[in-house]
Write a protein that holds these residues in place. Structure first.
Motif, mmCIF file in Angstrom:
data_model
loop_
_atom_site.group_PDB
_atom_site.id
_atom_site.type_symbol
_atom_site.label_atom_id
_atom_site.label_comp_id
_atom_site.label_asym_id
_atom_site.label_seq_id
_atom_site.Cartn_x
_atom_site.Cartn_y
_atom_site.Cartn_z
ATOM 1 N N ARG A 75 25.254 17.333 1.352
ATOM 2 C CA ARG A 75 24.297 18.361 1.775
ATOM 3 C C ARG A 75 23.246 17.750 2.704
ATOM 4 N N ALA A 76 22.783 16.546 2.400
ATOM 5 C CA ALA A 76 21.805 15.875 3.258
ATOM 6 C C ALA A 76 22.408 15.557 4.623
ATOM 7 N N ILE A 77 23.681 15.162 4.654
ATOM 8 C CA ILE A 77 24.375 14.910 5.928
ATOM 9 C C ILE A 77 24.430 16.201 6.736
ATOM 10 N N TYR A 78 24.802 17.288 6.076
ATOM 11 C CA TYR A 78 24.879 18.586 6.738
ATOM 12 C C TYR A 78 23.510 18.975 7.303
ATOM 13 N N ASN A 79 22.458 18.768 6.514
ATOM 14 C CA ASN A 79 21.103 19.104 6.964
ATOM 15 C C ASN A 79 20.675 18.273 8.172
ATOM 16 N N LEU A 80 21.050 16.982 8.194
ATOM 17 C CA LEU A 80 20.747 16.139 9.357
ATOM 18 C C LEU A 80 21.458 16.664 10.604
ATOM 19 N N ALA A 83 19.630 19.711 11.808
ATOM 20 C CA ALA A 83 18.362 19.331 12.445
ATOM 21 C C ALA A 83 18.594 18.755 13.841
ATOM 22 N N ALA A 84 19.754 18.154 14.061
ATOM 23 C CA ALA A 84 20.095 17.577 15.366
ATOM 24 C C ALA A 84 20.720 18.622 16.292
ATOM 25 N N ASN A 85 20.778 19.871 15.836
ATOM 26 C CA ASN A 85 21.411 20.959 16.592
ATOM 27 C C ASN A 85 22.864 20.669 16.932
ATOM 28 N N ALA A 86 23.554 20.007 16.020
ATOM 29 C CA ALA A 86 24.978 19.726 16.211
ATOM 30 C C ALA A 86 25.796 20.949 15.822
ATOM 31 N N SER A 87 26.878 21.168 16.530
ATOM 32 C CA SER A 87 27.770 22.277 16.193
ATOM 33 C C SER A 87 28.884 21.827 15.259
ATOM 34 N N VAL A 88 29.084 20.497 15.172
ATOM 35 C CA VAL A 88 30.178 19.937 14.386
ATOM 36 C C VAL A 88 29.743 18.615 13.764
ATOM 37 N N ILE A 89 30.243 18.349 12.567
ATOM 38 C CA ILE A 89 30.165 17.017 11.983
ATOM 39 C C ILE A 89 31.572 16.449 12.089
ATOM 40 N N ARG A 90 31.677 15.245 12.650
ATOM 41 C CA ARG A 90 32.982 14.608 12.828
ATOM 42 C C ARG A 90 33.021 13.331 11.996
ATOM 43 N N PHE A 91 34.072 13.191 11.194
ATOM 44 C CA PHE A 91 34.267 12.026 10.340
ATOM 45 C C PHE A 91 35.450 11.225 10.855
ATOM 46 N N HIS A 92 35.308 9.925 10.932
ATOM 47 C CA HIS A 92 36.415 9.031 11.256
ATOM 48 C C HIS A 92 36.663 8.177 10.020
#
Length: 129
Positions: A75-80, A83-92
């Motif tokens: 949830r904290a990752i999602y919130n960051l 806050a960064a106005n990202a449209s996607v979180i990408r995991f490698h």
């Protein structure tokens, strides 16, 4: 929800993140300010992130994660990312099994498999709303 706290690169961080691979690149990116190091769960979890623009969209990239508590920190990752106005979180990741617990709670989807000579890298995404 587990909080993410900005962390400073150290020998201990290097050792903890070493299994994530490409440790020299991670260290260089963090020390040059291209990526950020975060700590959660009293240092049991370390996460390296960076923000990238891909096709005009901001992507919050989890470059590496090592330790315990990724699900609690999700949830904290999602919130960051929000806050960064990202449209996607990408995991490698080279090992998708640790993401299994997190994937059951979030609509994360596999977008790419990069087969290397010695390892296979998996790329997952999560849309940020």
């Amino acid at each position: 929800m587990e909080a993410l706290i900005p962390a400073i690169w150290s020998k201990a961080a290097r050792e903890q993140l070493k299994p994530a691979g490409a440790i020299s690149n991670l260290e260089r990116e963090v020390l040059r300010g291209r990526a950020r190091l975060w700590s959660a769960n009293n240092g049991e979890l370390l996460i390296v992130t960076r923000l990238e623009v891909v096709n005009g969209h901001r992507e919050f990239v989890i470059v590496a994660a090592a330790g315990r508590g990724l699900n609690r920190a999700s949830r904290a990752i999602y919130n960051l990312a929000q806050a960064a106005n990202a449209s996607v979180i990408r995991f490698h990741t080279f090992n998708p099994k640790p993401l299994a617990n997190t994937m059951q709670y979030w609509p994360i989807y596999l977008t790419e498999i990069r087969r290397g000579l010695f390892r296979t890298e998996y790329v997952y995404k999560l849309e940020v709303k």
